[in-house]
Design a protein around this motif. Structure first.
Motif, PDB file in Angstrom:
ATOM      1  N   PHE A 178       0.838  -1.204   0.000  1.00 26.62           N
ATOM      2  CA  PHE A 178       0.000   0.000   0.000  1.00 26.62           C
ATOM      3  C   PHE A 178       0.871   1.252   0.000  1.00 26.62           C
ATOM      4  CE2 PHE A 178      -1.786   3.270   2.952  1.00 26.62           C
ATOM      5  CZ  PHE A 178      -2.720   3.809   2.079  1.00 26.62           C
ATOM      6  N   GLN A 179       1.900   1.259   0.826  1.00 22.31           N
ATOM      7  CA  GLN A 179       2.799   2.403   0.911  1.00 22.31           C
ATOM      8  C   GLN A 179       3.449   2.671  -0.458  1.00 22.31           C
ATOM      9  OE1 GLN A 179       6.263   1.905   3.486  1.00 22.31           O
ATOM     10  NE2 GLN A 179       5.761   3.820   4.509  1.00 22.31           N
ATOM     11  N   ASN A 180       3.879   1.613  -1.112  1.00 23.32           N
ATOM     12  CA  ASN A 180       4.514   1.763  -2.424  1.00 23.32           C
ATOM     13  C   ASN A 180       3.522   2.239  -3.481  1.00 23.32           C
ATOM     14  OD1 ASN A 180       7.087   1.074  -1.581  1.00 23.32           O
ATOM     15  ND2 ASN A 180       6.811  -1.108  -2.005  1.00 23.32           N
ATOM     16  N   ARG A 181       2.272   1.801  -3.358  1.00 15.86           N
ATOM     17  CA  ARG A 181       1.250   2.243  -4.322  1.00 15.86           C
ATOM     18  C   ARG A 181       1.015   3.746  -4.194  1.00 15.86           C
ATOM     19  NH1 ARG A 181      -4.154  -0.206  -4.875  1.00 15.86           N
ATOM     20  NH2 ARG A 181      -3.834  -0.017  -7.105  1.00 15.86           N
ATOM     21  N   VAL A 182       0.957   4.213  -2.959  1.00 13.26           N
ATOM     22  CA  VAL A 182       0.792   5.650  -2.733  1.00 13.26           C
ATOM     23  C   VAL A 182       1.990   6.404  -3.312  1.00 13.26           C
ATOM     24  CG1 VAL A 182       0.697   7.456  -0.964  1.00 13.26           C
ATOM     25  CG2 VAL A 182      -0.619   5.345  -0.656  1.00 13.26           C
ATOM     26  N   TRP A 183       3.176   5.878  -3.053  1.00 11.35           N
ATOM     27  CA  TRP A 183       4.404   6.506  -3.542  1.00 11.35           C
ATOM     28  C   TRP A 183       4.413   6.591  -5.066  1.00 11.35           C
ATOM     29  CZ3 TRP A 183       8.251   9.444  -2.149  1.00 11.35           C
ATOM     30  CH2 TRP A 183       9.448   9.432  -2.874  1.00 11.35           C
ATOM     31  N   ARG A 184       4.073   5.483  -5.728  1.00 10.52           N
ATOM     32  CA  ARG A 184       4.082   5.462  -7.202  1.00 10.52           C
ATOM     33  C   ARG A 184       3.020   6.390  -7.778  1.00 10.52           C
ATOM     34  NH1 ARG A 184       4.806  -0.155  -6.323  1.00 10.52           N
ATOM     35  NH2 ARG A 184       2.592  -0.542  -6.773  1.00 10.52           N
ATOM     36  N   LEU A 185       1.869   6.446  -7.121  1.00 11.82           N
ATOM     37  CA  LEU A 185       0.784   7.295  -7.612  1.00 11.82           C
ATOM     38  C   LEU A 185       1.203   8.760  -7.595  1.00 11.82           C
ATOM     39  CD1 LEU A 185      -2.239   7.455  -8.485  1.00 11.82           C
ATOM     40  CD2 LEU A 185      -2.778   7.766  -6.053  1.00 11.82           C
ATOM     41  N   VAL A 186       1.794   9.204  -6.508  1.00 11.65           N
ATOM     42  CA  VAL A 186       2.215  10.598  -6.411  1.00 11.65           C
ATOM     43  C   VAL A 186       3.373  10.880  -7.360  1.00 11.65           C
ATOM     44  CG1 VAL A 186       3.200  12.357  -4.887  1.00 11.65           C
ATOM     45  CG2 VAL A 186       1.364  10.866  -4.053  1.00 11.65           C
ATOM     46  N   CYS A 187       4.322   9.950  -7.426  1.00 12.08           N
ATOM     47  CA  CYS A 187       5.471  10.158  -8.325  1.00 12.08           C
ATOM     48  C   CYS A 187       5.042  10.233  -9.796  1.00 12.08           C
ATOM     49  CB  CYS A 187       6.487   9.033  -8.142  1.00 12.08           C
ATOM     50  SG  CYS A 187       7.391   9.116  -6.573  1.00 12.08           S
ATOM     51  N   ALA A 188       3.953   9.564 -10.139  1.00  3.50           N
ATOM     52  CA  ALA A 188       3.475   9.569 -11.521  1.00  3.50           C
ATOM     53  C   ALA A 188       2.819  10.896 -11.897  1.00  3.50           C
ATOM     54  CB  ALA A 188       2.481   8.423 -11.730  1.00  3.50           C
ATOM     55  N   TRP A 189       2.327  11.638 -10.894  1.00  3.86           N
ATOM     56  CA  TRP A 189       1.555  12.840 -11.194  1.00  3.86           C
ATOM     57  C   TRP A 189       2.124  14.124 -10.587  1.00  3.86           C
ATOM     58  CZ3 TRP A 189      -2.366  12.849 -14.619  1.00  3.86           C
ATOM     59  CH2 TRP A 189      -2.869  11.600 -15.007  1.00  3.86           C
ATOM     60  N   ASP A 190       3.168  14.024  -9.767  1.00  6.89           N
ATOM     61  CA  ASP A 190       3.617  15.213  -9.052  1.00  6.89           C
ATOM     62  C   ASP A 190       4.072  16.340  -9.975  1.00  6.89           C
ATOM     63  OD1 ASP A 190       5.888  13.897  -9.843  1.00  6.89           O
ATOM     64  OD2 ASP A 190       6.862  13.889  -7.877  1.00  6.89           O
ATOM     65  N   GLU A 201      -9.064   2.486   0.151  1.00  4.06           N
ATOM     66  CA  GLU A 201     -10.172   2.533  -0.811  1.00  4.06           C
ATOM     67  C   GLU A 201     -10.013   3.729  -1.749  1.00  4.06           C
ATOM     68  OE1 GLU A 201     -13.698   2.651   1.524  1.00  4.06           O
ATOM     69  OE2 GLU A 201     -13.404   0.636   2.356  1.00  4.06           O
ATOM     70  N   LEU A 202      -9.605   4.869  -1.193  1.00  4.21           N
ATOM     71  CA  LEU A 202      -9.409   6.055  -2.021  1.00  4.21           C
ATOM     72  C   LEU A 202      -8.289   5.828  -3.029  1.00  4.21           C
ATOM     73  CD1 LEU A 202      -9.991   9.043  -2.674  1.00  4.21           C
ATOM     74  CD2 LEU A 202      -8.343   9.666  -0.894  1.00  4.21           C
ATOM     75  N   VAL A 203      -7.181   5.244  -2.576  1.00  2.74           N
ATOM     76  CA  VAL A 203      -6.051   4.988  -3.481  1.00  2.74           C
ATOM     77  C   VAL A 203      -6.458   4.009  -4.578  1.00  2.74           C
ATOM     78  CG1 VAL A 203      -3.744   3.966  -3.633  1.00  2.74           C
ATOM     79  CG2 VAL A 203      -4.285   5.563  -1.779  1.00  2.74           C
ATOM     80  N   ASN A 204      -7.206   2.973  -4.235  1.00  8.00           N
ATOM     81  CA  ASN A 204      -7.682   2.021  -5.249  1.00  8.00           C
ATOM     82  C   ASN A 204      -8.516   2.722  -6.309  1.00  8.00           C
ATOM     83  OD1 ASN A 204      -6.445  -0.128  -3.974  1.00  8.00           O
ATOM     84  ND2 ASN A 204      -8.286  -0.786  -2.884  1.00  8.00           N
ATOM     85  N   VAL A 250      -5.818  18.383  -6.235  1.00  4.80           N
ATOM     86  CA  VAL A 250      -6.594  18.472  -4.988  1.00  4.80           C
ATOM     87  C   VAL A 250      -6.559  17.155  -4.236  1.00  4.80           C
ATOM     88  CG1 VAL A 250      -8.919  18.759  -4.043  1.00  4.80           C
ATOM     89  CG2 VAL A 250      -8.102  20.298  -5.840  1.00  4.80           C
ATOM     90  N   VAL A 251      -6.808  16.057  -4.919  1.00  7.82           N
ATOM     91  CA  VAL A 251      -6.941  14.770  -4.243  1.00  7.82           C
ATOM     92  C   VAL A 251      -5.593  14.258  -3.721  1.00  7.82           C
ATOM     93  CG1 VAL A 251      -6.682  13.220  -6.239  1.00  7.82           C
ATOM     94  CG2 VAL A 251      -8.164  12.560  -4.339  1.00  7.82           C
ATOM     95  N   LEU A 252      -4.505  14.500  -4.454  1.00  8.72           N
ATOM     96  CA  LEU A 252      -3.201  14.021  -3.987  1.00  8.72           C
ATOM     97  C   LEU A 252      -2.713  14.842  -2.795  1.00  8.72           C
ATOM     98  CD1 LEU A 252      -1.341  13.177  -7.328  1.00  8.72           C
ATOM     99  CD2 LEU A 252      -2.431  11.607  -5.712  1.00  8.72           C
TER     100      LEU A 252
END
Length: 820
Positions: free
Chosen positions: A632-644, A690-693, A712-714
């Motif tokens: 889960f931690q890595n998913r959050v990390w990848r999501l932000v890194c993809a859009w930051d 659930e939000l990250v999914n 906004v969401v990130l």
């Protein structure tokens, strides 16, 4: 980057927090509403703290960070309950001075707490073994002494032969063993120091109604205080001018008394015992002293006793009553004497059966058709019988009438008794705060002048191993002194104080650590007390928690502080198990937190602890379970890194996304807020998952993504995750283009109108497994949703041609198909 590089990021942010004084306390800032959050400090008796401590500290720190972001001026200090048996026994075991082992342990624990990112202001640390702290513990003792609330007397006390020291009743387990070492506790007569906690018994009892505490804990304190309204009755001894004073809550049974029982330690025993019975009585007293008070009161213990040879007279009917001693009566409870009514008290009945003593029935049922079974005591209230002029009175009326009758004849009076005993604070051990009293042959007990405090605990030339008497008594340099009153040779008190004295007021010292000329700053204390949320184990219900309440009320009574109750709200943390078993060194199943922090990082470890179960209940540790949190931690990390990089350049604040996605964002803010406020960290993490999914689903088609919404969401995700995973969240916050610490930013707010819209998501399950989701209007019927759900390709694949046996429907939430 696919994996969150915790080994680089976590040290970076810990250094940032320290260099920029992010967690510095602002105790004189009155611009914000105060929030004093305190977790019970640890015993530095081992080199490290275990996983149970981190379960506790991590959760409390999460709550404190959350409250800080909500705009409170949060004070979350930490310190060390460094004196006492645990630290001393650890030092003795390793053959090292307690000062050395305690110092080393504190350094190790402090580093562990820093590693988990705890929001402590270490400039306000307290260490109860340091002179600058115990100086004020001694000052507190002197205040109690000057007002008569600290006194010395000889009394039967609990003695641990292994620890070689006195124990308070609260430190003896129900089986009569020492709570520290497990050794069988016995009884000794010793001259000891006590605090008059019983003077505050009614206040402590009534004050419980004001507190937001677990009801079970309040019930434990009510039982421990044990207020009983009743009657004290005088039984004249035959051929003597002495009387036996008995307390009873059932004066209506006075005509049923057939014998009197004294505690073996009662001061009349030696006086009234006849020569024929002396040896039997003395032998019995010797035997009784081998057992603790707790053991002697055990309900399932066989009752024993010995006749003294003496007789007393029942004031109601002149009946001759044999006087016995029995170890089920305690000198420290009530008057140390019991009027035995075997017909209406089961304990007395059992004693009677063993020693063939008479039974007289004086209470009968209100309902005349109800039978009394004379094979056991009839303890229920009823109607007085065989009681002369009182026959026919109900028990309730009879208690008052008999008491009044006794008062008129000066044979008794209405009285209140308490189970609570005065607090025994003397300890015959080395590692504690010395008692600031001088014993002068000429002047008596003389307090050390306050300007001469502290009385230093000697660090050298002292044999600190236990040997049955106070170690300080063998130190000539310490013990020999002069009387401050007459100047003649005198001796210091050789005992040290119970470590519970140190912890009874530590919450006051945190607020005033920079003041060297006073125990606490009155203005600050009055501003910051009571503590808003106090967290610790339920095992302290009749120990630390009642002692701290007493000291706060005592200080209030002498005008030192305004606050009466120190802990407004109390929360108990749960217990961590390992594969269903409680962790213990003997079982070899203790989890070393340092290993997991090193492998997964402190945020991951902290997140997993909070995800395992409800904070108040506890959870079961699994070495494999932490892997899921890492994902889960890595998913959050990848999501932000993809859009930051994309969201950094966005300045627009309006976005256009499907209503359900907007609803989910605001619903998550609301629910995570409520979860953190209730210490329900596990459900807060689930909601973020659930939000990250859903964000991964939403971003699966990048060309359709609203970049403003993603910004906004990130940012919201980073803020909501902040209290739970502080290092990761700070890094995400920075990567998203924000400046300064995330914890100086305000907590997100939700839009209720976005949550209460008419569109809802219904989850579709097949045999309990998530198969798909439907976006439908609120209130859509089961029939319509079933029809739509069965057109889903994902649902069709999961059913795979099997027959639907059952459909479970929860409106607006779930439809579940059971197939075979």
């Amino acid at each position: 980057m696919d994996s969150y590089p915790f080994n680089k990021i976590e040290p970076k942010w810990r250094k940032y927090w320290e260099d920029n004084h992010i967690y510095e306390s602002h105790l004189d800032d009155m611009s914000k509403k105060k929030m004093y959050v305190l977790v019970m400090f640890s015993y530095p008796s081992e080199k490290k703290i275990h996983i149970g401590h981190l379960w506790n500290y991590g959760g409390v720190d999460t709550f404190s960070r959350f409250k800080r972001m909500q705009g409170y001026n949060v004070f979350e200090p930490m310190g060390f309950d460094a004196f006492g048996l645990p630290a001393e026994n650890f030092a003795i075991k390793h053959g090292v001075h307690p000062a050395v082992t305690t110092h080393n342990s504190i350094n190790s624990i402090r580093e562990q707490l820093k590693q988990i990112g705890a929001m402590y202001d270490w400039d306000r640390e307290v260490d109860t073994s340091k002179p600058e702290y115990y100086k004020w513990t001694q000052w507190l003792f002197l205040q109690l002494f000057k007002t008569g609330a600290a006194y010395r007397k000889q009394a039967p006390v609990n003695w641990c032969p292994q620890c070689q020291t006195v124990l308070a009743n609260e430190q003896v387990d129900a089986d009569g063993s020492c709570e520290r070492c497990g050794s069988k506790v016995n009884t000794r007569d010793l001259e000891q120091w006590f605090f008059r906690i019983t003077d505050f018994a009614d206040q402590l009892l009534e004050g419980l109604d004001e507190l937001d505490w677990p009801e079970a804990t309040k019930s434990m304190q009510r039982h421990w205080i044990g207020r009983s309204e009743g009657t004290e009755i005088d039984f004249q001894l035959e051929d003597s001018n002495k009387k036996i004073n008995c307390f009873t809550t059932r004066a209506d049974t006075l005509f049923g008394v057939t014998y009197i029982v004294l505690a073996p330690e009662h001061n009349l025993v030696k006086i009234i015992t006849t020569s024929e019975q002396r040896k039997a009585v003395e032998d019995y007293i010797t035997t009784a002293r081998r057992f603790s008070d707790i053991e002697r009161l055990a309900a399932d213990r066989i009752k024993t006793g010995v006749f003294t040879g003496a007789y007393a007279v029942n004031p109601a009917n002149g009946r001759r009553l044999p006087v016995w001693i029995a170890d089920y009566v305690l000198a420290s409870y009530g008057t140390g004497a019991v009027m035995a009514v075997p017909a209406h008290d089961q304990r007395d009945f059992e004693f009677t059966q063993k020693y063939d003593l008479p039974v007289k029935w004086v209470i009968e049922p209100v309902n005349s058709e109800e039978a009394i079974y004379k094979s056991q005591a009839y303890e229920t209230y009823g109607v007085m019988h065989n009681s002369d002029q009182f026959d026919g009175l109900t028990s309730e009326a009879g208690k008052e009438t008999v008491t009044n009758w006794l008062e008129e004849r000066e044979m008794g009076k209405a009285a209140v008794s308490y189970r609570l005993r005065d607090w025994l604070i003397s300890r015959q051990r080395y590692w504690g705060a010395p008692i600031p009293i001088i014993h002068c042959p000429k002047c008596g007990l003389i307090p050390i002048p306050e300007e001469d405090l502290p009385v230093y605990l000697p660090q050298e030339n002292v044999d600190f191993t236990p040997h049955g008497s106070s170690p300080l008594g063998s130190s000539v340099e310490f013990i020999e002194t002069t009387c401050p009153e007459c100047g003649e040779p005198a001796k210091r008190d050789p005992d040290t104080m119970d470590t519970f004295v140190c912890s009874s007021w530590y919450y006051l010292r945190y607020i005033s650590t920079e003041f060297n000329d006073q125990a606490f700053d009155r203005e600050r204390v009055d501003r910051w007390l009571p503590i808003d949320v106090y967290i610790g184990g339920p095992e302290h219900a009749t120990g630390h928690l009642i002692y701290a309440r007493y000291i706060s009320r005592y200080l209030n009574s002498i005008g030192a502080i305004n606050c009466k109750e120190p802990f407004k709200k109390l929360i108990h943390q749960g217990i961590i198990t390992y594969n269903g078993s409680r962790m213990s060194k003997s079982k070899g199943n203790v989890v070393n937190p340092d290993e997991f922090v090193e492998e997964y990082g402190s945020d991951c470890f902290r997140l997993y602890l909070m995800f395992m179960g409800d904070f108040r209940t506890g959870g079961d540790w699994s070495d494999e379970g932490i892997v899921g949190i890492k994902r889960f931690q890595n998913r959050v990390w990848r999501l932000v890194c993809a859009w930051d990089r994309k969201v950094k350049t966005v300045s627009d604040k309006t976005y256009d996304v499907e209503p359900e996605l907007r609803r989910l964002l605001h619903y998550t803010i609301k629910e995570v807020t409520n979860d953190l406020d209730r210490f329900e960290f596990n459900t807060a993490i689930s909601r973020l998952m659930e939000l990250v999914n859903e964000l991964y689903r939403y971003t699966s088609e990048p060309e359709k993504v609203d970049i403003v919404f993603m910004k906004v969401v990130l940012n919201t995700l980073a803020l909501l995750l902040g209290p739970l995973a502080p290092h990761l969240s700070e890094e995400l916050w920075q990567r998203l283009g924000n400046e300064g610490s995330l914890f100086n930013h305000e907590w997100p707010k939700w839009d209720e109108t976005a949550i209460t819209q008419d569109v809802v998501t219904v989850v579709i399950q097949v045999n309990g497994k998530l198969s798909d989701r439907l976006l439908v209007s609120k209130g859509t019927t089961k029939e319509v949703i079933t029809e739509i759900a069965l057109t889903s390709d994902k649902v069709k694949r999961r059913i795979g041609g099997k027959q639907i046996k059952k459909v479970v429907f929860i409106p607006d939430k779930v439809i579940s198909f059971v197939v075979k």
